[in-house]
Design an enzyme around this catalytic site. Sequence first.
Site: not given
Length: 590
Positions: A183, A380-382, A582
Amino acid sequence: MFKRGVVIILAVIGALVVITLVGLAVAAAMVGRRGPSIPKNAMLVLRVGGDLQETAPNDVVTFIRSRTPTVRSFVDTLRKAKVDSRVSAVLLEPVGFNSPYWAKVQELRDAVNDFKTSGKPVYAYLGAADDRSYYLATAADRVFVMPSASVDLAGVATYAVFLRGTFDKFGIVPDMHHIGDYKTATNAYTEKTYTAAHKEMDESLNRELFDQIVHGVAEGRKKTDAQVSALVDEGPFLAQEALRAGLVDEIGYEDQALARLREDHGQDLARLDGDDYARVPTTTLGLDKGPRIAVVYASGAIVDGRGGNDPLNGESIGSETLIEAIRNARKDASVRAIVLRVDSPGGSATASDAIWHELMLARTEKPERPLIVSMSDLAASGGYYIAMPGEAIVAQPSTLTGSIGIFGGKLVMGGAYEKLGAHIESTSIGRNAEMGSPTRPFNPSELERIETSLRTFYTDFVRKAAESRHTTPDRIDALAQGRVWTGRQAKERGLVDELGGLDRAVAIAKERAKIPADSGVELVTYPAPKSLFELLRDTTNPGASDAAASAWMSAHLTEQERLALRAMRVQSTMFKRGEILALMPFSYIR
């Protein structure tokens, strides 16, 4: 009296502006309804490039122009030309792309390849052969390049910006915390160079994207991957060098490319401009008729509230706006399936969770309707979080996805204030009341609360991903840790189901909704485009100037420059102080 006169004059001017805009909009609408005149043996000249968006901006200027190039409008133009007996050939003219990503270009390339199944010829002309333009052009039957142009086939490079050294000079301390070694979104603030995990991930993404580009070029130019890979090390190429290497077929100007197309496929080919042909409704050619499928667009960073379009940070997905769109799609009894089109790097964790919940309701309510996800450049992420409710997830090979991880924290500005001669003191009640203090890092009690919040959300993220992908949390945790994958890597690891674009997602939705494969469908866009009245009303709002500011930045800053600026200010301008995020790391791709 003077003030009253000024007010009256301004009111009259405002009324005249509104009347003029309405008149222009009505005239544009009437022209649009009439449609253009299409010659019987047309050669469609299709220019594509610039800022390719998922949906047209909602502003008065766009409404009057009636057409803003989008990924879908380009695909629809080729879908029409494929079945239109009046269109006999296509001259494709890629003119350079501003986006640093590749998935949208791959979607356009898929559309060119689909058009070619009609048996109609496609020639490509390159006046400026940047890497994305050349990659798209290689889908054509023949490729022309302007004599003074160069073919920019030279490999893949990514750049990461590290601000820690700058912060140290100003006395700013980044007190940032994350879950997952990969991350790396916080590295821009906390590091002066790559960490081992960050470097490993970037090298993996670069190699994967390089292989995809090489394979696409090799396929289009009828070479082996090894041959193209070797050629890349010799690039970029002057026009004559590209010709000798077999990367292009001819050198010439646009009129010479047009002449060759006529020489090969009929001297009576009449030029048809792509902007004119775009005004031909798909329905007049028998397309986009039948059962209705909702396409819900989620484009931009995910934020709480209504979202909008920030001049620097770009488009944002407001949780309230998107939830409202999903509910409207749910309420429409005629909608047989829902496709969520995601182009987002993520953002607010709580906003992502709220959208996830609404999508789960859409998927599970009675009568059940399929929910399919189509990923564009970024999910990606959220962006991956809101994709998880999908029964099936479709991504392009180069889509950046995954990044299942989370981070939070603050920038401690106390040292900067001291350097400027300022001194801040606080008065508070409550042990953790000063968690958001701008002058000091988190104390042990506050840090414990931050880490608990991060761990709780990450665990829930992993659990939901495991349920979505029908696997175990341990398996997802091994793939997560904040790591970004390409769409192809994600498919190999079970994070997505199929490779392709929006049309592939629609085909899956049709199948699961028990709509015959040979049946057409009507795609209904959510959020719905604004009416002229709504757009005119919006021009009175303080944020109306954002469109003009965005246009200025598009004209004067490259996408890479805008991304660099976003990396430095995105957390302070788009999200609430201390908000858990996120959000995928920023990437700068050559």
